[in-house]
Design a protein around this motif. Structure first.
Motif, short mmCIF file in Angstrom:
data_model
loop_
_atom_site.label_atom_id
_atom_site.label_comp_id
_atom_site.label_asym_id
_atom_site.label_seq_id
_atom_site.Cartn_x
_atom_site.Cartn_y
_atom_site.Cartn_z
N UNK A 68 -4.50 -6.17 -2.27
CA UNK A 68 -4.15 -5.39 -1.09
C UNK A 68 -3.19 -4.26 -1.44
N UNK A 69 -3.26 -3.19 -0.67
CA UNK A 69 -2.32 -2.09 -0.84
C UNK A 69 -1.03 -2.42 -0.08
N UNK A 70 0.01 -1.67 -0.36
CA UNK A 70 1.28 -1.88 0.36
C UNK A 70 1.09 -1.67 1.86
N UNK A 71 0.40 -0.60 2.30
CA UNK A 71 0.20 -0.46 3.75
C UNK A 71 -0.57 -1.63 4.38
N UNK A 124 0.73 -3.87 -11.07
CA UNK A 124 0.57 -2.42 -11.12
C UNK A 124 -0.75 -2.12 -11.79
N UNK A 125 -1.53 -1.29 -11.13
CA UNK A 125 -2.82 -0.84 -11.64
C UNK A 125 -2.72 0.67 -11.76
N UNK A 126 -2.46 1.14 -12.99
CA UNK A 126 -2.16 2.57 -13.15
C UNK A 126 -0.83 2.85 -12.49
N UNK A 127 -0.83 3.77 -11.54
CA UNK A 127 0.40 4.06 -10.78
C UNK A 127 0.41 3.33 -9.44
N UNK A 128 -0.67 2.63 -9.14
CA UNK A 128 -0.80 1.96 -7.84
C UNK A 128 -0.26 0.54 -7.90
N UNK A 129 0.45 0.15 -6.87
CA UNK A 129 0.97 -1.20 -6.74
C UNK A 129 0.01 -1.99 -5.85
N UNK A 130 -0.40 -3.17 -6.29
CA UNK A 130 -1.33 -4.01 -5.54
C UNK A 130 -0.76 -5.42 -5.42
#
Length: 62
Positions: free
Chosen positions: A9-12, A38-44
């Motif tokens: 899931x994304x933070x939102x 962390x996937x690349x610059x994205x936090x999941x």
């Protein structure tokens, strides 16, 4: 909103599920109360981590 077991899931999305603000979700991740990757610059956040957090909060309240 339906999800596949083990979905990331994304933070939102977590904000909506937990009805918390962005800062609080990041605070929970920083304090390791909510597991994230962390996937690349994205936090999941794994879906089961959200369920674990909710279960832990229920146990704390009991």
């Amino acid at each position: 909103m339906t999800t596949v077991p083990g979905q990331l899931l994304t933070v939102p999305e977590v904000m909506v599920r937990l009805r918390l603000g962005r800062s609080k979700v990041y605070d929970l991740m920083r304090s390791k109360r909510l597991i994230s990757i962390t996937e690349g610059r994205a936090r999941r956040i794994p879906e089961n981590a959200v369920q674990d957090y909710i279960r832990d909060r229920i146990e704390e309240a009991a």
